[in-house]
Motif scaffolding. Structure first.
Motif, PDB file in Angstrom:
ATOM      1  N   VAL A  82       0.911  -1.064  -0.035  1.00  0.00           N
ATOM      2  CA  VAL A  82       0.167   0.012   0.119  1.00  0.00           C
ATOM      3  C   VAL A  82       0.897   1.322   0.033  1.00  0.00           C
ATOM      4  N   GLY A  83       0.657   2.290  -1.007  1.00  0.00           N
ATOM      5  CA  GLY A  83       1.426   3.322  -1.026  1.00  0.00           C
ATOM      6  C   GLY A  83       1.031   4.431  -0.084  1.00  0.00           C
ATOM      7  N   TYR A  84       1.707   5.219   0.158  1.00  0.00           N
ATOM      8  CA  TYR A  84       1.906   6.265   1.129  1.00  0.00           C
ATOM      9  C   TYR A  84       0.294   7.001   1.182  1.00  0.00           C
ATOM     10  N   ASP A  85      -0.012   7.150  -0.035  1.00  0.00           N
ATOM     11  CA  ASP A  85      -1.157   8.107  -0.316  1.00  0.00           C
ATOM     12  C   ASP A  85      -2.269   7.617   0.139  1.00  0.00           C
ATOM     13  N   LYS A  86      -2.420   6.212  -0.237  1.00  0.00           N
ATOM     14  CA  LYS A  86      -3.577   5.235   0.385  1.00  0.00           C
ATOM     15  C   LYS A  86      -3.450   5.174   1.861  1.00  0.00           C
ATOM     16  N   ALA A  87      -2.375   4.877   2.292  1.00  0.00           N
ATOM     17  CA  ALA A  87      -2.259   4.764   3.860  1.00  0.00           C
ATOM     18  C   ALA A  87      -2.788   6.301   4.273  1.00  0.00           C
ATOM     19  N   LEU A  88      -2.049   7.309   3.961  1.00  0.00           N
ATOM     20  CA  LEU A  88      -2.608   8.639   4.347  1.00  0.00           C
ATOM     21  C   LEU A  88      -4.072   9.032   4.487  1.00  0.00           C
ATOM     22  N   ALA A  93      -9.044   9.364   7.911  1.00  0.00           N
ATOM     23  CA  ALA A  93     -10.299   8.905   8.053  1.00  0.00           C
ATOM     24  C   ALA A  93     -10.838   8.558   9.293  1.00  0.00           C
ATOM     25  N   THR A  94      -9.941   8.352  10.105  1.00  0.00           N
ATOM     26  CA  THR A  94     -10.037   7.712  11.493  1.00  0.00           C
ATOM     27  C   THR A  94     -10.127   9.051  12.296  1.00  0.00           C
ATOM     28  N   VAL A  95      -9.939  10.227  12.127  1.00  0.00           N
ATOM     29  CA  VAL A  95     -10.102  11.439  12.739  1.00  0.00           C
ATOM     30  C   VAL A  95     -10.981  12.429  12.252  1.00  0.00           C
ATOM     31  N   ASP A  96     -12.135  12.641  12.698  1.00  0.00           N
ATOM     32  CA  ASP A  96     -13.092  13.534  11.991  1.00  0.00           C
ATOM     33  C   ASP A  96     -12.477  14.794  11.631  1.00  0.00           C
ATOM     34  N   LYS A  97     -12.743  15.391  10.584  1.00  0.00           N
ATOM     35  CA  LYS A  97     -12.174  16.759  10.072  1.00  0.00           C
ATOM     36  C   LYS A  97     -10.894  16.750  10.451  1.00  0.00           C
ATOM     37  N   SER A  98      -9.885  15.954  10.115  1.00  0.00           N
ATOM     38  CA  SER A  98      -8.496  16.042  10.047  1.00  0.00           C
ATOM     39  C   SER A  98      -7.789  16.324   8.911  1.00  0.00           C
ATOM     40  N   LYS A  99      -6.711  16.702   8.985  1.00  0.00           N
ATOM     41  CA  LYS A  99      -5.844  16.814   7.756  1.00  0.00           C
ATOM     42  C   LYS A  99      -4.304  16.211   8.086  1.00  0.00           C
ATOM     43  N   PRO A 100      -3.510  15.739   7.074  1.00  0.00           N
ATOM     44  CA  PRO A 100      -2.573  15.030   7.244  1.00  0.00           C
ATOM     45  C   PRO A 100      -1.242  15.856   7.555  1.00  0.00           C
ATOM     46  N   VAL A 101      -0.568  15.437   8.602  1.00  0.00           N
ATOM     47  CA  VAL A 101       0.602  16.141   9.059  1.00  0.00           C
ATOM     48  C   VAL A 101       1.914  15.193   8.398  1.00  0.00           C
ATOM     49  N   SER A 102       2.055  13.986   8.709  1.00  0.00           N
ATOM     50  CA  SER A 102       3.075  13.372   8.362  1.00  0.00           C
ATOM     51  C   SER A 102       2.682  11.741   8.115  1.00  0.00           C
ATOM     52  N   ILE A 103       3.680  11.098   7.333  1.00  0.00           N
ATOM     53  CA  ILE A 103       3.513   9.866   7.363  1.00  0.00           C
ATOM     54  C   ILE A 103       4.964   9.069   6.887  1.00  0.00           C
ATOM     55  N   GLU A 104       5.228   7.991   7.565  1.00  0.00           N
ATOM     56  CA  GLU A 104       6.572   7.548   7.124  1.00  0.00           C
ATOM     57  C   GLU A 104       6.474   5.771   7.255  1.00  0.00           C
ATOM     58  N   LEU A 105       7.118   5.397   6.200  1.00  0.00           N
ATOM     59  CA  LEU A 105       7.464   3.619   6.220  1.00  0.00           C
ATOM     60  C   LEU A 105       8.282   3.293   7.536  1.00  0.00           C
ATOM     61  N   LYS A 106       7.745   2.270   8.091  1.00  0.00           N
ATOM     62  CA  LYS A 106       8.594   1.732   9.257  1.00  0.00           C
ATOM     63  C   LYS A 106       8.399   0.583   9.505  1.00  0.00           C
ATOM     64  N   VAL A 113       4.791  -1.026   8.547  1.00  0.00           N
ATOM     65  CA  VAL A 113       3.696  -0.098   8.923  1.00  0.00           C
ATOM     66  C   VAL A 113       4.041   1.201   8.431  1.00  0.00           C
ATOM     67  N   TRP A 114       2.837   1.848   8.234  1.00  0.00           N
ATOM     68  CA  TRP A 114       2.853   3.471   7.892  1.00  0.00           C
ATOM     69  C   TRP A 114       2.501   4.072   9.292  1.00  0.00           C
ATOM     70  N   LYS A 115       3.462   4.745   9.624  1.00  0.00           N
ATOM     71  CA  LYS A 115       3.114   5.492  10.961  1.00  0.00           C
ATOM     72  C   LYS A 115       2.868   6.951  10.520  1.00  0.00           C
ATOM     73  N   ALA A 116       1.533   7.382  10.755  1.00  0.00           N
ATOM     74  CA  ALA A 116       0.817   8.642  10.248  1.00  0.00           C
ATOM     75  C   ALA A 116       0.619   9.257  11.282  1.00  0.00           C
ATOM     76  N   GLU A 117       0.618  10.778  11.263  1.00  0.00           N
ATOM     77  CA  GLU A 117       0.102  11.695  12.170  1.00  0.00           C
ATOM     78  C   GLU A 117      -0.780  12.744  11.341  1.00  0.00           C
ATOM     79  N   VAL A 118      -2.114  12.756  12.003  1.00  0.00           N
ATOM     80  CA  VAL A 118      -3.242  13.779  11.485  1.00  0.00           C
ATOM     81  C   VAL A 118      -3.433  14.812  12.649  1.00  0.00           C
ATOM     82  N   ALA A 119      -4.046  15.704  12.038  1.00  0.00           N
ATOM     83  CA  ALA A 119      -4.209  16.861  13.093  1.00  0.00           C
ATOM     84  C   ALA A 119      -5.794  17.676  12.786  1.00  0.00           C
ATOM     85  N   THR A 120      -6.497  18.013  13.633  1.00  0.00           N
ATOM     86  CA  THR A 120      -7.630  18.840  13.300  1.00  0.00           C
ATOM     87  C   THR A 120      -7.130  20.320  13.325  1.00  0.00           C
TER      88      THR A 120
END
Length: 228
Positions: A82-88, A93-106, A113-120
């Motif tokens: 799964v690419g970074y974009d699909k993972a992001l 989608a797990t946090v309502d009205k959030s935006k992407p902050v970061s994602i990294e393959l680990k 695993v893609w380690k992602a950060e999202v924020a409202t």
């Protein structure tokens, strides 16, 4: 190409063989034996030349020339189905009205695993793990270490970043073809610019190139190749 180690071993071996052959010649002290010794020298030289030739042609598939980081990328990156974009998208989608902050393959080759950060919009951050094989997102975890200043800073970055992480990644891969393994929102060292930092791994050499891209106009402001 003969490595320094192999070349050194060949050089050390040849004088030793020559000295040994010379001692045999002195002890024998016969013309016929001296002629035989001369032939031995020729055979020895041929043998060493053959050894050097084998040393100079290592298998390109053994990965012997890769650094630890390059070898780690070679083992991990192909395992992410799964690419970074699909993972992001899954993480957002797990946090309502959030935006992407970061994602990294680990993770590991067995469990990438893609380690992602999202924020409202108020800067409240959440961490989300996304399975890099199935694309399934885990439960979002609120970042309890954030203080109000952290939230205000992140909210400000999100507001200023008119370029999406997908657009920044496209800018990076237009410059260098490869696999995106990390995208992160940050500011410049001087604090006067919001940036998307994008890592692109090239699968021909497993190097990682980092592009810092202005998050307001998609201009590349820095490019760095990590060959470690």
């Amino acid at each position: 190409m003969v490595t320094k180690r192999n070349a050194s071993a060949v050089r050390r071996g040849r004088p030793a063989l020559t000295r040994g052959t010379g001692l045999i010649c002195v002890v024998a002290a016969a013309g016929a034996l001296l002629t035989g010794c001369g032939n031995d020298d020729g055979d020895t030289a041929k043998s060493d030349s053959s050894t050097a030739g084998r040393a100079a042609s290592p298998s390109s598939s053994d990965g012997g020339n890769l650094t630890d980081d390059q070898r780690e990328r070679k083992e991990l990156v192909p395992k992410a189905k799964v690419g970074y974009d699909k993972a992001l998208d899954a993480a957002v989608a797990t946090v309502d009205k959030s935006k992407p902050v970061s994602i990294e393959l680990k993770g590991t080759p067995d469990k990438p695993v893609w380690k992602a950060e999202v924020a409202t919009a108020d800067g409240a951050s959440h961490d989300v793990d996304v399975d890099a094989v199935t694309g399934k997102a885990g439960q979002a975890r609120a970042d309890n270490d954030q203080d109000q200043d952290d939230k205000r800073e992140l909210a400000d970055w999100l507001k200023k970043a008119t370029v999406t992480p997908q657009q920044a990644a496209q800018t990076a891969t237009d410059k260098k073809k490869g696999t995106v393994t990390s995208v992160e929102l940050d500011d410049s060292d001087k604090g006067d610019m919001v940036l998307w930092s994008v890592d692109v791994v090239t699968t021909d050499d497993w190097n990682k190139t980092t592009y810092d891209i202005d998050a307001t106009n998609r201009k590349i402001v820095r490019e760095h190749v990590d060959r470690d």
